[in-house]
Design a protein around this motif. Structure first.
Motif, PDB file in Angstrom:
ATOM      1  N   GLY A 141      74.473  64.941  20.261  1.00 44.31           N
ATOM      2  CA  GLY A 141      74.135  66.281  19.826  1.00 44.31           C
ATOM      3  C   GLY A 141      75.255  67.000  19.109  1.00 44.31           C
ATOM      4  N   GLU A 142      76.349  66.285  18.807  1.00 44.29           N
ATOM      5  CA  GLU A 142      77.461  66.890  18.086  1.00 44.29           C
ATOM      6  C   GLU A 142      77.186  66.850  16.582  1.00 44.29           C
ATOM      7  OE1 GLU A 142      81.282  65.352  19.269  1.00 44.29           O
ATOM      8  OE2 GLU A 142      80.514  64.762  21.246  1.00 44.29           O
ATOM      9  N   ARG A 143      77.800  67.791  15.885  1.00 40.27           N
ATOM     10  CA  ARG A 143      77.597  67.904  14.451  1.00 40.27           C
ATOM     11  C   ARG A 143      78.801  67.330  13.704  1.00 40.27           C
ATOM     12  NH1 ARG A 143      75.086  74.074  13.938  1.00 40.27           N
ATOM     13  NH2 ARG A 143      73.074  73.592  14.968  1.00 40.27           N
ATOM     14  N   PRO A 182      83.333  60.220   4.807  1.00 39.01           N
ATOM     15  CA  PRO A 182      83.729  58.817   4.940  1.00 39.01           C
ATOM     16  C   PRO A 182      82.512  57.917   5.148  1.00 39.01           C
ATOM     17  CG  PRO A 182      84.190  60.024   6.958  1.00 39.01           C
ATOM     18  CD  PRO A 182      83.754  61.038   5.948  1.00 39.01           C
ATOM     19  N   VAL A 183      82.749  56.635   5.267  1.00 36.77           N
ATOM     20  CA  VAL A 183      81.655  55.673   5.472  1.00 36.77           C
ATOM     21  C   VAL A 183      80.980  55.954   6.809  1.00 36.77           C
ATOM     22  CG1 VAL A 183      81.081  53.237   5.768  1.00 36.77           C
ATOM     23  CG2 VAL A 183      82.793  53.919   4.073  1.00 36.77           C
ATOM     24  N   PRO A 184      79.648  56.097   6.840  1.00 34.47           N
ATOM     25  CA  PRO A 184      78.964  56.303   8.129  1.00 34.47           C
ATOM     26  C   PRO A 184      79.153  55.087   9.026  1.00 34.47           C
ATOM     27  CG  PRO A 184      77.371  55.843   6.388  1.00 34.47           C
ATOM     28  CD  PRO A 184      78.694  56.010   5.717  1.00 34.47           C
ATOM     29  N   SER A 185      79.435  55.348  10.312  1.00 30.30           N
ATOM     30  CA  SER A 185      79.759  54.260  11.225  1.00 30.30           C
ATOM     31  C   SER A 185      79.158  54.515  12.598  1.00 30.30           C
ATOM     32  CB  SER A 185      81.280  54.116  11.349  1.00 30.30           C
ATOM     33  OG  SER A 185      81.827  55.291  11.929  1.00 30.30           O
ATOM     34  N   GLU A 186      79.325  53.572  13.489  1.00 29.15           N
ATOM     35  CA  GLU A 186      78.793  53.696  14.847  1.00 29.15           C
ATOM     36  C   GLU A 186      79.427  54.878  15.576  1.00 29.15           C
ATOM     37  OE1 GLU A 186      78.152  50.970  18.877  1.00 29.15           O
ATOM     38  OE2 GLU A 186      79.220  50.164  17.134  1.00 29.15           O
ATOM     39  N   ALA A 187      80.710  55.131  15.334  1.00 28.80           N
ATOM     40  CA  ALA A 187      81.381  56.254  15.999  1.00 28.80           C
ATOM     41  C   ALA A 187      80.733  57.581  15.621  1.00 28.80           C
ATOM     42  CB  ALA A 187      82.861  56.260  15.624  1.00 28.80           C
ATOM     43  N   PHE A 188      80.421  57.773  14.341  1.00 27.61           N
ATOM     44  CA  PHE A 188      79.745  59.006  13.924  1.00 27.61           C
ATOM     45  C   PHE A 188      78.323  59.050  14.476  1.00 27.61           C
ATOM     46  CE2 PHE A 188      82.890  58.693  10.373  1.00 27.61           C
ATOM     47  CZ  PHE A 188      83.546  59.889  10.612  1.00 27.61           C
ATOM     48  N   ALA A 189      77.660  57.896  14.552  1.00 26.34           N
ATOM     49  CA  ALA A 189      76.304  57.851  15.096  1.00 26.34           C
ATOM     50  C   ALA A 189      76.293  58.240  16.567  1.00 26.34           C
ATOM     51  CB  ALA A 189      75.713  56.454  14.901  1.00 26.34           C
ATOM     52  N   GLN A 190      77.323  57.866  17.308  1.00 26.74           N
ATOM     53  CA  GLN A 190      77.405  58.244  18.720  1.00 26.74           C
ATOM     54  C   GLN A 190      77.578  59.752  18.869  1.00 26.74           C
ATOM     55  OE1 GLN A 190      80.610  55.801  20.184  1.00 26.74           O
ATOM     56  NE2 GLN A 190      79.306  53.974  20.402  1.00 26.74           N
ATOM     57  N   LYS A 191      78.351  60.377  17.983  1.00 27.88           N
ATOM     58  CA  LYS A 191      78.493  61.827  18.016  1.00 27.88           C
ATOM     59  C   LYS A 191      77.144  62.496  17.772  1.00 27.88           C
ATOM     60  CE  LYS A 191      81.813  64.047  16.136  1.00 27.88           C
ATOM     61  NZ  LYS A 191      82.759  64.595  15.147  1.00 27.88           N
ATOM     62  N   THR A 192      76.382  61.957  16.799  1.00 22.59           N
ATOM     63  CA  THR A 192      75.053  62.504  16.525  1.00 22.59           C
ATOM     64  C   THR A 192      74.150  62.357  17.733  1.00 22.59           C
ATOM     65  OG1 THR A 192      75.244  62.072  14.150  1.00 22.59           O
ATOM     66  CG2 THR A 192      73.016  62.297  15.036  1.00 22.59           C
ATOM     67  N   ALA A 193      74.208  61.193  18.396  1.00 20.34           N
ATOM     68  CA  ALA A 193      73.374  60.953  19.574  1.00 20.34           C
ATOM     69  C   ALA A 193      73.708  61.915  20.712  1.00 20.34           C
ATOM     70  CB  ALA A 193      73.538  59.504  20.033  1.00 20.34           C
TER      71      ALA A 193
END
Length: 723
Positions: free
Chosen positions: A664-666, A651-662
């Motif tokens: 340490g989640e994959r 899906p479209v990359p978003s702030e919610a996915f960026a927070q998961k990355t921050a």
């Protein structure tokens, strides 16, 4: 009033108080030009003689258009005259085409090739001279012609080799390195898109090729052709009919001043001469002008007195100051005719012809494209639509819409369809495929414009050493050449090129070199640059206002149908300007169109507004990790895993996915399993194998950070139009 037959140099006899009704139409809203309502002339001997006795029953001549002049006080106009009917001892019914109507009446039956009939490129009398002429064109300095490589269909019937045939292939034989099953090997190959140093046309010497598995001998000169500049063709068309095209947007604006008409003819110079007629499409002069009129929302406005032509654009007419205030010429209160809801429309743009698509399916409108591809975005480098996908840790841009994708936002609003009678070339990748002892390979050579099938007009081929003038190439001569426009330019890679986008496709990274493209969509596309103003008017304005005007002779003579006027301080455009000549100067009802928008406003969304991927401030970056697992786990893990498709479209990359990355989640992890062989000699002796799991996932990071950390970010991340 006086009407003079210019062919005979004498004036017609008119009835007392004869009156001629003139209708001057705005060409942006009407297909026909200025014309008169038919008028009756006395069927006198004098008039019959001037008109070559049109009443005779035994006449074996078709009626021809005549040149005439209408004079009434200050009013003076040259025009074309057409006899509609004639009755002995009765009347001669005739109509007059004035200004634009006069001009277009001359063009409709004349083919573009007739403008260049029996004309050849001067100084070219042999094939060698023709090849040398095309070599010089590569500098880009010739005012009438250009030369750059293009792709056509490969009909060799052979497996492997070049993916396309190349017109104007220019380069040299080189040794290049290709990859074969994890190894590299060197091959010798002619590279057809090189600079000028130590290079030449591939077909400057005798060559052989295949057509449907038949080996053909090609004498020097095949697959070499100049491309004629579009502005030169425009000026020649007007000169043909006695007009001078004034300096205009196309002749003064880069990249349009260097725009060319691409041809697909592979045997232009094989007979030692270059016929100009071979370089232009199979259309009438009127159809050729329609390509410009329809594609760029412009009109060619003639001045019959001075025999000149100007290019005007609707957007310019709307934004210019009014040329006249008609308030004092009103003789009755205006009548406003309001549109119904269904009468408000939106623009759609599409080419009448297209080259063969690389896609299995297409989309009629962008809203349908978005409903099937939520992460679609526009790539302005090629003018195409793509979506972002990943296969393991490898990122792909999958094309879902060609550069010829029509401009059609979709929706419930009725459409005002504009069909452009041209064909848009597409960018295609030229590949070369072959085999070695180690296996098959494929390598990319160039990204060039593709125009479909090739054509032949002068061929006499040689098959297996024998003359054969009915070879495959000759049969392909039936392929009609449609108008195909492209921008010719000198690339930063020091070689000539053609493009339909605003980007230099011959360098890496691609970068913007123009403010315009020839595709319909995108910020530099045809709609945004030439049609958004018209679309806005169709959506919000253009109500019809009927007004009775009593114009003086000066306004009858000078008031352009395309210009903006005011009425009681309110701006309007003409739809139809009507007035009379001769007899009593009576008020006549004309039609105006409103330009002020009505509320609530409606406008076509931009691609950034339509496509969320294009305004995302984040980007996907693929990550991977590999580790060994016990063999006993391998079977269970293969059985239990949820295998996703070979290419995954996130899906479209978003702030919610960026927070998961921050944290340490994959995002979207996937496991892929493989068995690898021995790692050293001892393991090889013991025939040891290893079970390996590769875990891939996507990190979502800020787009600006991704750019800073990746020098070739435009390869890893899509182009965004808000850059």
């Amino acid at each position: 009033m006086k009407i003079t037959n210019l062919n005979k140099g004498e004036a017609y006899q008119l009835y007392p108080f004869a009156q001629l009704s003139i209708e001057r139409t705005n060409p942006f809203f009407n297909e026909y030009g200025e014309v008169s309502v038919p008028i009756d002339l006395p069927c006198s001997e004098h008039n019959l003689r001037l008109l070559n006795y049109p009443h005779l029953l035994g006449s074996n001549k078709k009626q021809q258009m005549l040149d005439a002049v209408i004079q009434d006080g200050q009013y003076y106009a040259q025009c074309r005259q057409c006899v509609l009917s004639a009755t002995a001892k009765g009347n001669i019914s005739t109509a007059f085409y004035v200004n634009d109507g006069s001009f277009y009446s001359r063009l409709k039956d004349i083919r573009l090739k007739e403008v260049f009939k029996n004309e050849y490129v001067p100084g070219v009398n042999t094939v060698a001279q023709g090849i040398d002429f095309c070599r010089k064109l590569r500098k880009g300095e010739d005012p009438h012609f250009a030369n750059f490589p293009i792709l056509v269909d490969d009909d060799s019937g052979l497996e492997g080799g070049y993916s396309h045939k190349v017109i104007n292939a220019f380069g040299k034989q080189k040794r290049i390195t290709v990859g074969v099953k994890g190894k590299t090997t060197d091959i010798d190959l002619f590279l057809p898109n090189e600079g000028d140093e130590d290079c030449d046309f591939y077909n400057a010497v005798q060559r052989t090729e295949h057509v449907n598995n038949i080996r053909l001998t090609l004498q020097p000169g095949y697959y070499i052709s100049p491309f004629i500049r579009a502005n030169y063709v425009l000026s020649r068309v007007f000169n043909k009919f006695g007009y001078k095209l004034n300096d205009n947007f196309f002749s003064q604006t880069i990249p349009f001043k260097n725009m060319v008409l691409i041809n697909n003819v592979i045997d232009v110079l094989v007979n030692g001469k270059i016929k100009l007629a071979d370089l232009v499409p199979e259309v009438t002069c009127l159809e050729f002008l329609s390509v410009f009129r329809k594609k760029f929302c412009c009109e060619f406005v003639t001045n019959e007195g001075e025999r000149t032509v100007d290019v005007v654009f609707l957007a310019d007419m709307v934004n210019k100051h009014p040329v006249a205030d008609l308030t004092n010429y009103l003789t009755a209160e205006p009548t406003v005719q309001y549109k119904s809801t269904k009468d408000y429309k939106r623009i759609t743009l599409a080419s009448k012809y297209t080259v063969e698509s690389e896609l299995q399916e297409g989309y009629d409108s962008l809203d349908k494209m978005m409903s099937a591809n939520a992460t679609a975005f526009f790539d302005p480098r090629r003018g195409v639509f793509c979506k972002e996908g990943f296969s393991g840790a490898t990122r792909y841009n999958t094309k879902i819409g060609e550069a010829s994708q029509p401009y059609n936002m979709g929706g419930e609003t009725e459409t005002h369809a504009v069909e452009i009678p041209d064909c848009i070339p597409e960018f295609r990748t030229l590949n070369f495929a072959g085999k070695t002892e180690d296996g098959a390979y494929s390598t990319t050579l160039a990204v060039l414009l593709y125009v479909g099938k090739y054509n032949t007009l002068n061929s006499k081929m040689e098959v297996d050493g024998e003359d054969n003038s009915t070879s495959k190439e000759n049969k392909q001569g039936a392929n009609k050449l449609h108008p195909m426009l492209a921008f010719a330019y000198r690339s930063a890679s020091n070689k000539p090129a053609g493009t339909i986008s605003a980007y230099d496709m011959q360098v890496w990274p691609r970068y913007k070199i123009f403010d315009y493209g020839l595709h319909y969509n995108g910020r530099e596309g045809i709609f945004e640059r030439f049609y958004r103003q018209y679309d806005f008017l169709l959506r919000n304005s253009l109500q019809t206002v009927k007004v009775k005007l009593l114009l003086n002779q000066h306004l009858k003579q000078t008031l352009p149908a395309v210009s903006k006027v005011t009425l009681r301080g309110v701006p309007f455009l003409f739809n139809k300007l009507k007035f009379t000549l001769g007899g009593k100067n009576d008020p006549v009802e004309s039609e105006l169109r409103t330009v002020l928008p009505g509320m609530p406003l409606s406008s076509s969304p931009t691609l950034i507004e339509l496509m969320p991927r294009m305004k995302s401030k984040y980007a996907w970056v693929a990550r991977s990790d590999m580790r060994e697992i016990p063999f006993e786990e391998l079977g269970k893990r293969l059985t239990d895993r949820d295998k996703r498709p070979a290419t995954f479209y996130p899906p479209v990359p978003s702030e919610a996915f960026a927070q998961k990355t921050a944290r340490g989640e994959r995002n979207f992890p996937e496991e892929n399993f493989t068995i690898i062989g021995p790692r050293n000699f001892k393991e090889a002796m013991d025939r040891v194998k290893h079970a390996v799991v590769e875990v891939t996932w996507l990190d979502c990071i800020e787009l600006d950070k991704a750019k800073r950390n990746n020098g070739s970010w435009d390869w890893t991340f899509p182009y965004m139009e808000n850059e």
